[in-house]
Scaffold this active site. Sequence first.
Site, PDB file in Angstrom:
ATOM      1  N   CYS A 219     -16.929 -17.061   4.183  1.00 42.99           N
ATOM      2  CA  CYS A 219     -17.355 -18.463   4.152  1.00 42.99           C
ATOM      3  C   CYS A 219     -18.879 -18.573   4.155  1.00 42.99           C
ATOM      4  O   CYS A 219     -19.448 -19.513   3.606  1.00 42.99           O
ATOM      5  CB  CYS A 219     -16.754 -19.238   5.315  1.00 42.99           C
ATOM      6  SG  CYS A 219     -17.211 -18.607   6.934  1.00 42.99           S
TER       7      CYS A 219
ATOM      8  N   ASN B 215     -25.830 -34.802   3.959  1.00 38.49           N
ATOM      9  CA  ASN B 215     -24.544 -34.180   4.242  1.00 38.49           C
ATOM     10  C   ASN B 215     -23.889 -33.854   2.898  1.00 38.49           C
ATOM     11  O   ASN B 215     -23.346 -34.739   2.247  1.00 38.49           O
ATOM     12  CB  ASN B 215     -23.661 -35.131   5.051  1.00 38.49           C
ATOM     13  CG  ASN B 215     -22.274 -34.554   5.291  1.00 38.49           C
ATOM     14  OD1 ASN B 215     -21.999 -33.420   4.930  1.00 38.49           O
ATOM     15  ND2 ASN B 215     -21.400 -35.351   5.897  1.00 38.49           N
TER      16      ASN B 215
ATOM     17  N   HIS C  19     -20.919 -28.366  10.595  1.00 34.95           N
ATOM     18  CA  HIS C  19     -21.238 -28.697   9.209  1.00 34.95           C
ATOM     19  C   HIS C  19     -22.624 -28.185   8.845  1.00 34.95           C
ATOM     20  O   HIS C  19     -23.491 -28.085   9.703  1.00 34.95           O
ATOM     21  CB  HIS C  19     -21.239 -30.218   9.051  1.00 34.95           C
ATOM     22  CG  HIS C  19     -20.180 -30.707   8.121  1.00 34.95           C
ATOM     23  ND1 HIS C  19     -19.107 -29.968   7.737  1.00 34.95           N
ATOM     24  CD2 HIS C  19     -20.039 -31.908   7.490  1.00 34.95           C
ATOM     25  CE1 HIS C  19     -18.347 -30.673   6.928  1.00 34.95           C
ATOM     26  NE2 HIS C  19     -18.897 -31.864   6.765  1.00 34.95           N
TER      27      HIS C  19
END
EC number: 3.4.22.52
Length: 714
Positions: free
Chosen positions: A115, A296, A272
Amino acid sequence: MAEEVITPVYCTGVSAQVQKLRAKELGLGRHENAIKYLGQDYEQLRAHCLQSGSLFRDEAFPPVPQSLGFKELGPNSSKTYGVKWKRPTELFSNPQFIVDGATRTDICQGALGDCWLLAAIASLTLNDTLLHRVVPHGQSFQNGYAGIFHFQLWQFGEWVDVVVDDLLPTKDGKLVFVHSAQGNEFWSALLEKAYAKVNGSYEALSGGSTSEGFEDFTGGVTEWYELRKAPSDLYSIILKALERGSLLGCSIDISSVLDMEAVTFKKLVKGHAYSVTGAKQVNYQGQMVNLIRMRNPWGEVEWTGAWSDGSSEWNGVDPYQRDQLRVRMEDGEFWMSFRDFLREFTRLEICNLTPDALKSQRVRNWNTTLYEGTWRRGSTAGGCRNYPATFWVNPQFKIRLEETDDPEDDYGGRESGCSFVLALMQKHRRRERRFGRDMETIGFAVYEVPPELVGQPVHLKRDFFLANASRARSEQFINLREVSTRFRLPPGEYVVVPSTFEPNKEGDFVLRFFSEKKAGTQELDDQVQAILPDEQVLSEEEIDENFKALFRQLAGEDMEISVRELRTILNRIISKHKDLRTKGFSLESCRSMVNLMDRDGNGKLGLVEFNILWNRIRNYLSIFRKFDLDKSGSMSAYEMRMAIESAGFKLNKKLFELIITRYSEPDLAVDFDNFVCCLVRLETMFRFFKTLDTDLDGVVTFDLFKWLQLTMFA
C-alpha cells in the site's frame, strides 16, 4: 501473434564498471538519458517484435513462480496456487493503458502488502509532469501494440528505463495484485510489475514507507517531521519547500485498525494521506495569521474548523486577497490555520525534488550532490561511534559551508547559518531479501574540521574521533532504506561519517547532500604514497661476520637460499616467538618473497638479498607487536591498517579492501606471516614503480613483457 523469447545482454566484470563510470560522466543516468535497465532497449525490442509479428516475453523477469516471490509468495505457497500469467488482451476485448488521464481510482490494492507504493503512485496522479516522467507517453494496447511497455524509475542516483512484458499474475481471470476500479485500465498494474522487476520479485515490495516510493518516482529526498515536536521554523521550511516545488504530504496517525478512515469531529480523516498544496500569511483584523492549504485526494470530505470554506474568518480578510486564495466550496481543497494544523495532524513529509525534476523557472532549486560508497568488513565497515576502535575507518565526506541563508528565510529569529539536508540510503536491500538479507541499521554523524586541517583532503584518524564530539548527527540509527535529517550549521568545514550501527556489516550506500546555497563537497581518502627509508644495500664485505656465518650454516654448499630453505628458516625463527599467532610461512608466501627480493633472477636469495629481507622482517616484527594492541598474537584488520601506515604506506580505501581480502583470515585476523608478506610486497612494488617513474609524474608505461614479468612473479 506468436511469442518470441528475447534474451537481454548483460555487462559484467571490471569492463562494466569502467563503462559505467565513463557513461555517467557523459550524462547517462539523468532522466533525459535514462540507463537501459539490464541493457534492454524498449524501442529496439518493440520494433523487433512488430517486425517479426510476435509479442514480447521478458526472460529477465519471466512469468514463473520465482518472479512472484520466495517465501509467502514462493513457488510452493498456497497463496500462489492457481496463479496464471495472462495478458490484458486475454482478459478484456478492449483493454486500455490509461483512460481519461491517470487518477487515484486507477489504483486498487490487491493481495500484496505494498500500500505504501500504491499511495506514492496515487500521489503521482496529482502532478502530470512527474507522472509522465515515470509513465512515458505514447503507450497503448492499440496502435503499435507488441506486448511490451516501459517505465522510468530512479534507482540510487540513476534513472533507469525498465522494460516489461504485459503478462500479469491472475486468479480466476482477475488480477492478483494492483488493479483499476474499472478493471480494464492497466498502467498501474504494469508500473507495479516494473517496480517488482527492479526489486527481484513482487514479494520484495511487501512493507515500506510512502516516501520510498516518492523518491523512486522523483529522485527527491524526503524529510519527516513529527508535528508534536515541530521545530520553531517549520512554517518557514514549508514555505521554502513549496517555493522549490517540493511534494508535501501529511497524515493523522491511527492507534488501531479500527481508527482507519475514522472521521474526526471537524471532518478530518485518520490514516489518510493529505497533500499540502500552499501556505500564505493573511492580515486578519490587524494581525498576521499563518495559513496552510490542504487537499484530500481521496474525496470531498473537508475540514470544518476555522478558515474552512465559508467560515466566518474569511469575512475579516481583504476581499482581493480572499479572491486570490480562491476559496471554493466542496472541492476537496481547504485552508486551515497553521496552529490548527500542528494540533490536528501528526506527521509531515516533505519530498524535496532535484533540479532536473523541476521544469518551472519560477521555483528556487536546491543544490544537490550525490556520492556512492561501500561498507566492507575489515576495511570500511567500522560501525557507529559506540565502537571507537573502528569508527574512523568508515567512509568520510567533507562539506564546506560558505554562504548563510537569506535573511528573509530566518523565520523565527534564529541565528544565521547554512541550511542543508543529509540523506543516507542503503542500496538493493529489497532485491536481497530472497537471500535472507534485510535492511541494516544506519545513520551518520557530522564533525567540525579542526583549524589545522581546514582545506586538506585528509581522512580523519582514530585519535581525532577519540578527542572530538560530533557537531550534529542523524536523529536516530534505524533499519530503514533511508535516514535523512535537516541541519543548520555556521559556515565552516565539516566531515560526514555514514555508518551501520554495528561494525563489519557490509553494504552499498548513496549519500546525498541538499543545500540551500552553493557548498563544496568531496569524498575524503588518503593519497596513495609511500615514505620509505633509503635502502642500505651492503656489499658482502660490509655484512657482519656473525650474519655471514649464520648464512653459510643455513644456505648450504651453493651459498644461496631456495624457497624451501627460506620457509624452513623463517618457521624455525617464528616458532621461538610464542607470543605470535601463526600457522607458519607457507611455501607460496616464501616463493613470493624470493621472487620479490631476487635481484639476479635465479630464484634464490644470495647473501646480500637475504640480508635485506632479514632486516625488513625484524623491522616488521617490531611494528606487528606495537599494533597488536590486545596482545593476542595477531592483528585485527583495523589494527593492520594502522600498522601499514606506521610502516610508511598511505593507501586509499580500495587498496585496503583488496589487502584485507587477500591477507586476513575469515575472522578478519591477520597473523604475522601474512603481515610480513603484505609489507614485503608493498615495499617492493613501490620501489619498483619508483624506479620506472623516471619523470616523477606518477605514471609509468609497461610493454606487455614487462607487465607479465611483474605480475606473474610479484
